[in-house]
Design a protein around this motif. Structure first.
Motif, PDB file in Angstrom:
ATOM      1  N   LEU A   1       7.476  10.764  13.449  1.00 53.54           N
ATOM      2  CA  LEU A   1       6.061  10.950  13.757  1.00 53.54           C
ATOM      3  C   LEU A   1       5.185  10.831  12.515  1.00 53.54           C
ATOM      4  N   ALA A   2       5.698  11.270  11.369  1.00 53.83           N
ATOM      5  CA  ALA A   2       4.885  11.274  10.146  1.00 53.83           C
ATOM      6  C   ALA A   2       4.455   9.868   9.713  1.00 53.83           C
ATOM      7  N   PRO A   3       5.373   8.894   9.555  1.00 50.45           N
ATOM      8  CA  PRO A   3       4.920   7.564   9.118  1.00 50.45           C
ATOM      9  C   PRO A   3       4.007   6.872  10.123  1.00 50.45           C
TER      10      PRO A   3
ATOM     11  N   PRO B   1       0.832  -1.209   0.000  1.00 54.72           N
ATOM     12  CA  PRO B   1       0.000   0.000   0.000  1.00 54.72           C
ATOM     13  C   PRO B   1       0.863   1.253   0.000  1.00 54.72           C
ATOM     14  N   VAL B   2       0.278   2.337  -0.481  1.00 54.63           N
ATOM     15  CA  VAL B   2       1.035   3.588  -0.605  1.00 54.63           C
ATOM     16  C   VAL B   2       1.503   4.088   0.758  1.00 54.63           C
ATOM     17  N   ASP B   3       0.678   3.901   1.782  1.00 53.36           N
ATOM     18  CA  ASP B   3       1.066   4.404   3.100  1.00 53.36           C
ATOM     19  C   ASP B   3       2.303   3.687   3.625  1.00 53.36           C
ATOM     20  N   LEU B   4       2.433   2.377   3.354  1.00 51.62           N
ATOM     21  CA  LEU B   4       3.617   1.651   3.802  1.00 51.62           C
ATOM     22  C   LEU B   4       4.853   2.048   3.002  1.00 51.62           C
ATOM     23  N   GLN B   5       4.694   2.290   1.716  1.00 53.70           N
ATOM     24  CA  GLN B   5       5.831   2.720   0.898  1.00 53.70           C
ATOM     25  C   GLN B   5       6.365   4.067   1.372  1.00 53.70           C
ATOM     26  N   ILE B   6       5.464   5.016   1.620  1.00 58.24           N
ATOM     27  CA  ILE B   6       5.884   6.338   2.109  1.00 58.24           C
ATOM     28  C   ILE B   6       6.504   6.221   3.494  1.00 58.24           C
ATOM     29  N   SER B   7       5.922   5.389   4.334  1.00 53.53           N
ATOM     30  CA  SER B   7       6.427   5.229   5.699  1.00 53.53           C
ATOM     31  C   SER B   7       7.826   4.637   5.703  1.00 53.53           C
ATOM     32  N   ARG B   8       8.095   3.702   4.808  1.00 57.01           N
ATOM     33  CA  ARG B   8       9.438   3.128   4.717  1.00 57.01           C
ATOM     34  C   ARG B   8      10.473   4.191   4.389  1.00 57.01           C
ATOM     35  N   VAL B   9      10.165   5.011   3.414  1.00 56.30           N
ATOM     36  CA  VAL B   9      11.114   6.054   3.005  1.00 56.30           C
ATOM     37  C   VAL B   9      11.356   7.037   4.144  1.00 56.30           C
ATOM     38  N   LEU B  10      10.287   7.476   4.806  1.00 53.73           N
ATOM     39  CA  LEU B  10      10.426   8.441   5.896  1.00 53.73           C
ATOM     40  C   LEU B  10      11.201   7.861   7.074  1.00 53.73           C
ATOM     41  N   VAL B  11      10.977   6.586   7.364  1.00 55.10           N
ATOM     42  CA  VAL B  11      11.690   5.954   8.480  1.00 55.10           C
ATOM     43  C   VAL B  11      13.181   5.855   8.183  1.00 55.10           C
ATOM     44  N   LEU B  12      13.544   5.512   6.973  1.00 56.71           N
ATOM     45  CA  LEU B  12      14.967   5.438   6.609  1.00 56.71           C
ATOM     46  C   LEU B  12      15.616   6.812   6.669  1.00 56.71           C
ATOM     47  N   ILE B  13      14.894   7.840   6.231  1.00 57.80           N
ATOM     48  CA  ILE B  13      15.416   9.203   6.330  1.00 57.80           C
ATOM     49  C   ILE B  13      15.618   9.586   7.795  1.00 57.80           C
ATOM     50  N   SER B  14      14.662   9.222   8.640  1.00 59.94           N
ATOM     51  CA  SER B  14      14.758   9.538  10.062  1.00 59.94           C
ATOM     52  C   SER B  14      15.962   8.865  10.703  1.00 59.94           C
ATOM     53  N   ILE B  15      16.218   7.614  10.350  1.00 58.36           N
ATOM     54  CA  ILE B  15      17.353   6.894  10.933  1.00 58.36           C
ATOM     55  C   ILE B  15      18.674   7.547  10.537  1.00 58.36           C
TER      56      ILE B  15
END
Length: 220
Positions: free
Chosen positions: A136-138, A76-90
């Motif tokens: 917080l975003a994802p 799903p689109v929400d999981l794809q966006i969340s993956r990218v944001l989490v990697l950026i956060s790390i």
């Protein structure tokens, strides 16, 4: 005797300690398969868990079994966006901790000028903010889609629905902690500027110690 409990050095350490603890919490949350949970009233011995990278099934007979998602593009689109944001956060959070450690008072690993340390602390505060927001975003995105799917009237009532998992709350806690840690970095910078300003204030004439001047007299 007057004791000072809150100093610039203590505030710097508090900001770094809080940011580090919140970063570790966010890091663990990113890889936990406990973002969403689901159990069925028809089969209570099965519990499903879902995360950004894995989906797991827990049964009393076989225990927990996890499997990675078959296709990234099929997510799903929400999981794809969340993956990218989490990697950026790390990535940003780790870099912010490194610059914050180099900016600590007393750490002289190639950085000894106070002005350079001040800029490192400002940069670390901004990056910690960004890392907290991208945590917080994802979590908020996944929480929103979970609520929408849960109350979707198009699904039959007997069909099990995804609900919030424990990792979602730890993600909110870690992201909020990083935002607070980034704010404390700026508080430490302001405290350091105030201390430096106090040291550079010239002493007024009224505060100078009074001295007595004696006139020489000649005896004729």
């Amino acid at each position: 005797m007057k004791m000072v409990f809150l100093t610039t050095k203590m505030m710097e350490k508090t900001a770094l300690f809080l940011s580090f603890g919140s970063y570790v919490t966010s890091l663990v949350t990113a890889f936990l398969p406990l973002w969403k949970t689901m159990n069925s009233d028809l089969n209570e011995v099965e519990n499903w868990f879902s995360g950004l990278w894995l989906t797991c099934l827990y049964t009393e007979e076989k225990g927990i079994q996890c499997k990675a998602y078959d296709s990234v593009l099929g997510l799903p689109v929400d999981l794809q966006i969340s993956r990218v944001l989490v990697l950026i956060s790390i990535g940003i959070g780790g870099f912010a901790l490194l610059t914050g450690f180099l900016g600590l008072e007393g750490v002289g690993m190639g950085v000894k000028k106070p002005e350079v340390k001040r800029r490192l602390f400002i940069f670390s505060g901004v990056m910690t903010w960004v890392s907290g927001l991208t945590t917080l975003a994802p979590v908020s995105i996944v929480a929103y889609t979970t609520v929408v799917d849960f109350w979707d009237e198009g699904f039959p009532d007997v069909m099990p629905r995804w609900e919030y998992g424990e990792a979602m709350f730890s993600g909110w806690f870690g992201g909020l902690g990083q935002v607070i840690g980034g704010t404390l970095f700026f508080v430490a910078v302001c405290m350091g500027d105030y201390d430096l300003q106090r040291l550079n204030v010239p002493v007024s004439a009224e505060l100078k110690p009074r001295t007595r001047h004696y006139l020489k007299t000649e005896v004729l």
